[in-house]
Design an enzyme around this catalytic site. Structure first.
Site, PDB file in Angstrom:
ATOM      1  N   ASP A  62      -3.077   3.545 -14.090  1.00 41.11           N
ATOM      2  CA  ASP A  62      -1.253   3.609 -14.711  1.00 41.11           C
ATOM      3  C   ASP A  62      -0.612   4.602 -14.173  1.00 41.11           C
ATOM      4  O   ASP A  62      -1.359   5.800 -14.979  1.00 41.11           O
ATOM      5  CB  ASP A  62      -1.130   2.433 -16.447  1.00 41.11           C
ATOM      6  N   VAL A  63      -0.170   4.773 -13.115  1.00 42.55           N
ATOM      7  CA  VAL A  63       0.901   6.248 -13.069  1.00 42.55           C
ATOM      8  C   VAL A  63       1.418   6.483 -13.671  1.00 42.55           C
ATOM      9  O   VAL A  63       2.062   7.358 -14.110  1.00 42.55           O
ATOM     10  CB  VAL A  63       1.083   6.189 -11.392  1.00 42.55           C
ATOM     11  N   ASN A  85       2.765   6.556  -3.777  1.00 45.34           N
ATOM     12  CA  ASN A  85       3.444   5.194  -3.205  1.00 45.34           C
ATOM     13  C   ASN A  85       3.835   4.028  -4.337  1.00 45.34           C
ATOM     14  O   ASN A  85       4.156   3.102  -4.002  1.00 45.34           O
ATOM     15  CB  ASN A  85       2.905   4.892  -2.336  1.00 45.34           C
ATOM     16  N   TYR A 150      15.459  -1.450  -9.424  1.00 44.72           N
ATOM     17  CA  TYR A 150      14.593  -0.382  -8.327  1.00 44.72           C
ATOM     18  C   TYR A 150      15.691  -0.052  -6.974  1.00 44.72           C
ATOM     19  O   TYR A 150      14.784   1.210  -6.514  1.00 44.72           O
ATOM     20  CB  TYR A 150      14.288  -1.863  -7.927  1.00 44.72           C
ATOM     21  N   LYS A 154      14.843   4.134  -6.601  1.00 40.39           N
ATOM     22  CA  LYS A 154      14.772   5.070  -5.113  1.00 40.39           C
ATOM     23  C   LYS A 154      15.405   5.610  -4.843  1.00 40.39           C
ATOM     24  O   LYS A 154      15.044   6.673  -4.301  1.00 40.39           O
ATOM     25  CB  LYS A 154      14.074   2.873  -4.135  1.00 40.39           C
ATOM     26  N   THR A 185       5.148  -7.503   2.397  1.00 39.23           N
ATOM     27  CA  THR A 185       4.091  -6.776   1.284  1.00 39.23           C
ATOM     28  C   THR A 185       3.981  -8.163   0.085  1.00 39.23           C
ATOM     29  O   THR A 185       4.692  -8.644  -0.511  1.00 39.23           O
ATOM     30  CB  THR A 185       3.923  -4.917   0.152  1.00 39.23           C
TER      31      THR A 185
END
Length: 252
Positions: A62-63, A85, A150, A154, A185
């Site tokens: 998990d980042v 990413n 989101y 970003k 994606t």
């Protein structure tokens, strides 16, 4: 080899590497002759399915886990490139969004990006510099209703990339961000679209959504990988602190 695109004897780290843009970047760098890839994703099975010819080190992680990054940083003796990413999407207006969902998005998209970037910068400072690309989004540039968490995350990572660029130019490190528009994606495989996918088919729904852009279709992950590859490469040696918009004209 195209001038400026020689990645021989270099190492790159990619998060969110099991699918989508991350996997496409891994394949693109592999084709450019990179020596070693460090690939990170929560989807360990997906990482295992990547067919690459270079030396590959994979981590199912998990980042947003700081302990993972602390452990990895102690073992990173060299790093030339990084693609920050990993990310998740969410729906819902800001007024109606549950705080736990907000925090989940921020933990991965912002906190995880910070931890990845910090680790990459420290590793690159040990050597002779390098280049980083952070995956942002056009939703961080253009307000899009219904995806507030989101879009905010970003916008934050894009600005974080620019600050990191200013802080690290003297260390020979370039940091840029890319702001994709719609890309075909797995991020679209959300519960909100499953009913439409079941009724019309995923390909048809994605194609219809892509018609909202001047280009008339969504980008492929491979197309974004080529844009990211340019920003990573020596061909963009004079480019740092930029946010490259790759959206088929969506923000026009």
């Amino acid at each position: 080899m195209t001038e400026g695109y020689d990645f021989a004897s270099r190492t790159a780290l990619i998060t969110g590497a099991a699918s989508g843009i991350g996997a496409a970047c891994a394949r693109w760098l592999d084709r450019q002759g990179i020596e070693r890839l460090i690939l990170i994703d929560r989807d360990g099975e997906g990482l295992g399915k990547l067919a690459l010819s270079c030396d590959v080190e994979t981590h199912e992680a998990d980042v947003a886990d700081e302990r993972f990054w602390q452990g990895l940083e102690t073992r990173l003796d060299r790093l030339d490139h990084a693609v920050v990413n990993a990310g998740v999407g969410t729906g819902g207006t800001i007024a109606e969004l549950d705080f736990a969902e907000w925090r989940q998005v921020m933990a991965i998209n912002l906190d995880g990006a910070f931890l990845t970037l910090r680790t990459a910068l420290n590793a690159m400072r040990k050597g002779s510099g390098g280049s980083v690309v952070v995956t942002a989004s056009v939703t961080g540039l253009k307000p899009v209703p219904g995806i507030g968490a989101y879009g905010v995350s970003k916008a934050a990572v894009a600005h974080m990339a620019r600050i990191a660029a200013a802080e690290n130019a003297a260390h020979g490190i370039r940091v840029n961000a890319i702001a994709p528009g719609g890309v075909d994606t797995a991020i679209w495989n959300s519960p909100d679209l499953q009913a439409q996918f079941a009724q019309h088919g995923r390909e048809a729904v994605i194609a219809q959504m892509g018609k909202t852009t001047p280009r008339g279709r969504f980008a492929t992950a491979d197309e974004l990988a080529r844009d990211i590859g340019y920003l990573l490469s020596d061909a963009s040696a004079n480019v740092t602190g930029t946010v490259l918009t790759s959206d088929g004209g969506y923000t026009l």
